[in-house]
Scaffold this active site. Structure first.
Site, PDB file in Angstrom:
ATOM      1  N   TRP A  60       2.261  -0.406  43.073  1.00 28.53           N
ATOM      2  CA  TRP A  60       2.918  -0.301  41.518  1.00 28.53           C
ATOM      3  C   TRP A  60       2.029  -1.621  41.445  1.00 28.53           C
ATOM      4  O   TRP A  60       2.242  -3.000  42.083  1.00 28.53           O
ATOM      5  CB  TRP A  60       4.606  -0.778  42.210  1.00 28.53           C
ATOM      6  CG  TRP A  60       5.366   0.382  41.725  1.00 28.53           C
ATOM      7  CD1 TRP A  60       5.894   0.439  40.637  1.00 28.53           C
ATOM      8  CD2 TRP A  60       5.623   1.790  42.826  1.00 28.53           C
ATOM      9  NE1 TRP A  60       6.970   1.494  41.152  1.00 28.53           N
ATOM     10  CE2 TRP A  60       6.763   2.231  42.281  1.00 28.53           C
ATOM     11  CE3 TRP A  60       5.458   1.454  44.098  1.00 28.53           C
ATOM     12  CZ2 TRP A  60       7.197   3.573  42.611  1.00 28.53           C
ATOM     13  CZ3 TRP A  60       5.648   3.217  44.871  1.00 28.53           C
ATOM     14  CH2 TRP A  60       6.539   3.839  43.758  1.00 28.53           C
TER      15      TRP A  60
ATOM     16  N   TRP B 184       3.066  -4.594  39.476  1.00 25.34           N
ATOM     17  CA  TRP B 184       3.213  -6.031  39.784  1.00 25.34           C
ATOM     18  C   TRP B 184       4.005  -6.264  40.744  1.00 25.34           C
ATOM     19  O   TRP B 184       3.380  -7.511  41.287  1.00 25.34           O
ATOM     20  CB  TRP B 184       4.529  -5.968  38.511  1.00 25.34           C
ATOM     21  CG  TRP B 184       5.812  -6.058  38.879  1.00 25.34           C
ATOM     22  CD1 TRP B 184       6.433  -4.762  38.841  1.00 25.34           C
ATOM     23  CD2 TRP B 184       7.348  -7.445  37.932  1.00 25.34           C
ATOM     24  NE1 TRP B 184       7.736  -4.880  38.905  1.00 25.34           N
ATOM     25  CE2 TRP B 184       8.193  -6.135  38.240  1.00 25.34           C
ATOM     26  CE3 TRP B 184       6.976  -7.886  37.448  1.00 25.34           C
ATOM     27  CZ2 TRP B 184       9.576  -6.842  38.166  1.00 25.34           C
ATOM     28  CZ3 TRP B 184       8.480  -9.030  37.405  1.00 25.34           C
ATOM     29  CH2 TRP B 184       9.792  -7.928  37.167  1.00 25.34           C
TER      30      TRP B 184
ATOM     31  N   ASP C 202      14.381  -2.366  35.891  1.00 23.61           N
ATOM     32  CA  ASP C 202      14.408  -0.795  35.177  1.00 23.61           C
ATOM     33  C   ASP C 202      16.150  -0.257  33.960  1.00 23.61           C
ATOM     34  O   ASP C 202      16.313  -0.089  34.131  1.00 23.61           O
ATOM     35  CB  ASP C 202      14.799  -0.351  36.851  1.00 23.61           C
ATOM     36  CG  ASP C 202      12.898  -0.337  37.062  1.00 23.61           C
ATOM     37  OD1 ASP C 202      12.432  -0.781  36.442  1.00 23.61           O
ATOM     38  OD2 ASP C 202      12.369   0.296  38.144  1.00 23.61           O
TER      39      ASP C 202
ATOM     40  N   GLU D 157      15.710  -5.444  49.078  1.00 20.82           N
ATOM     41  CA  GLU D 157      15.022  -5.403  48.132  1.00 20.82           C
ATOM     42  C   GLU D 157      15.480  -6.261  46.575  1.00 20.82           C
ATOM     43  O   GLU D 157      15.226  -7.003  46.266  1.00 20.82           O
ATOM     44  CB  GLU D 157      14.852  -4.370  47.087  1.00 20.82           C
ATOM     45  CG  GLU D 157      13.974  -3.911  46.089  1.00 20.82           C
ATOM     46  CD  GLU D 157      13.863  -2.507  45.530  1.00 20.82           C
ATOM     47  OE1 GLU D 157      15.200  -1.425  46.121  1.00 20.82           O
ATOM     48  OE2 GLU D 157      13.934  -2.293  44.833  1.00 20.82           O
TER      49      GLU D 157
HETATM   50  C1  DGY Z   1      11.899   3.464  41.271  1.00 17.69           C
HETATM   51  O1  DGY Z   1      11.361   4.268  41.009  1.00 17.69           O
HETATM   52  O2  DGY Z   1      13.691   2.627  40.596  1.00 17.69           O
HETATM   53  C2  DGY Z   1      10.514   2.026  39.599  1.00 17.69           C
HETATM   54  O3  DGY Z   1      10.794   0.981  40.524  1.00 17.69           O
HETATM   55  C3  DGY Z   1      10.194   3.009  38.923  1.00 17.69           C
HETATM   56  O4  DGY Z   1       8.975   1.973  38.572  1.00 17.69           O
END
Ligand code: DGY
Length: 436
Positions: free
Chosen positions: A34, A36, A170, A402
């Site tokens: 990914w 960032w 997100d 996370e």
């Molecule tokens: C996800 O799959 O939730 C990712 O964060 C998208 O970038």
């Protein structure tokens, strides 16, 4: 204690490093590279394994498109434990997409410029790191050329995002009002994220319908930026995204000065910088809330919520000192109570706040890292120290998760770290925060 945490952080990062020369954010949940994440991960590696830090950035930039675009996910393998994968995104629809890697057709916050600057600061062998930077910096510059050339339709120095996944935050409640302007079809698909993580910590099925629909619209136009700007129902100027771009502009200017002989590029960067900072301050600050906010370009109206993104401009030296005081006051009043760890990702005083759900409230270590340096920029040293100590305390409490519940007493009997475990940027940025 500190030594033990450091050791564990290194174990997490090393275990997530892949043979292909990139690092996954978390096993199972996020099996690719990914954008960032990769940048924050490189900062962690720079503290103990410079070669891995370089490899990480090299492999990300290797997937850059011919127009300077850097995708949000590089699909290095055919791993089918993630949805939506390469067959859904179909980056090959864009004529200038990478011929070497399949990827998504959307991007993520432009951290790579300031990441190179951090790597230079951390490196003991400056000459060696500068040689690496010299080889790669133009690609990051080209990425900024892409942004200002394709994502700024009104020439404001403020670029748009066309998908919530581009923001990095997100499923923030900030997007809810945009979802209510759309009515996507009900997609039939197999969620993979909820086989790795409890569904209560992840976006809903209906939210995913919106996410997929936005991709389908972009695909219909072969990911053409001009068509997307004209027609995507989601078109937002995001303060976090633009603050990252501005911070990276500043970093590129400094690095080009160290390298020497790049006057033309420094001049261009400086012009972007002046315009961006000025319009950021006039367009994205809400006096009543005392915070920076998002602007919905599609519906031509501000989105008036306070989130941790609201404070990220401190990191990029965007507010003047008086405005910085107002911003920090807002942060402490809404987010900084003694019963909470700093800094929730969304306004805890708002009814949309949810302390357990992805970007709707939990604390994220990457945002805390941004705020720590932002607060230090303006000499709010005590609050900066609290952000740092809170980050360490959360990881000590729950592990390298996370995201984390911001409440000190959540009433939960179980752990309150959520999402992916052994999460790379939590480990990487902890290493950076522990350095002194
Ligand atoms: C996800 O799959 O939730 C990712 O964060 C998208 O970038």
């Amino acid at each position: 204690m500190k030594e033990n945490l450091r050791k564990r952080a290194i174990e997490v990062l090393d275990a997530n490093f892949q043979e292909g020369g990139f690092t996954i954010p978390s096993k199972g949940l996020y099996p690719f590279q990914w954008k960032w994440d990769s940048g924050f991960i490189a900062i962690g590696f720079a503290h103990y394994d410079v070669e891995k830090a370089k490899t990480e950035i090299h492999s990300l930039l290797d997937a850059q498109w011919e127009n300077g675009f850097i995708p949000h996910i590089v699909f290095h393998s055919d791993n089918d434990s993630y949805f939506p994968g390469p067959d859904f995104h179909q980056s090959e629809l864009h004529p200038l997409s990478s011929k070497k890697y399949r990827s998504t057709g959307m991007t993520q916050p432009p951290v790579t410029g300031f990441v190179l600057q951090e790597m230079y600061r951390i490196a003991e062998d400056k000459e060696d790191m500068l040689a690496f930077i010299k080889e790669h910096i133009d690609r990051v510059y080209d990425n900024h050329v892409y942004f200002y050339g394709n994502r700024d339709p009104y020439n404001e120095g403020l670029v748009y995002i066309y998908h919530n996944w581009e923001s990095g935050t997100d499923n923030s409640p900030v997007w809810d009002d945009i979802w209510s302007t759309m009515n996507p079809p009900e997609y039939t698909f197999e969620r993979r994220d909820t086989t790795h993580v409890d569904a209560s910590q992840r976006p809903t099925k209906r939210e995913y319908d919106h996410y997929l629909y936005l991709i389908d619209i972009a695909k219909e136009y072969n990911y053409d930026d001009a068509r997307i700007a004209e027609l995507s129902p989601f078109l937002v100027q995001d303060p976090l995204f633009n603050a990252m771009l501005i911070k990276s502009n500043e970093a590129l200017m400094e690095l080009y000065r160290i390298i020497g002989g790049n006057e033309d590029k420094i001049k261009v960067l400086n012009l972007w910088q002046i315009k961006s900072i000025e319009n950021f301050n006039t367009k994205l600050f809400d006096d009543e809330l005392g915070a920076y906010i998002h602007f919905d370009l599609r519906n031509n109206k501000p989105i008036r919520f306070v989130s941790s993104s609201s404070f990220s401009p401190l990191f990029a030296n965007i507010p003047d000192p008086e405005r910085a005081v107002i911003l920090v006051k807002t942060m402490m009043e809404r987010f900084g109570g003694d019963d909470k760890y700093l800094c929730a990702s969304f306004d805890p005083t708002n009814e949309r706040f949810n302390p357990k759900k992805y970007w709707r409230g939990p604390v994220w270590i990457n945002m805390n890292w941004v705020l720590y340096y932002g607060l230090k920029n303006y000499r709010f040293n005590e609050i900066a120290e609290r952000v740092k100590q809170d980050s360490i305390a959360l990881i000590e409490r729950d592990g390298f998760f996370e995201y984390f519940d911001c409440r000190k007493d959540s009433g939960e009997s179980q752990r309150t770290g959520y999402g992916g475990n052994n999460f790379s940027w939590s480990a990487a940025l902890l290493l950076d925060l522990l350095k002194d």
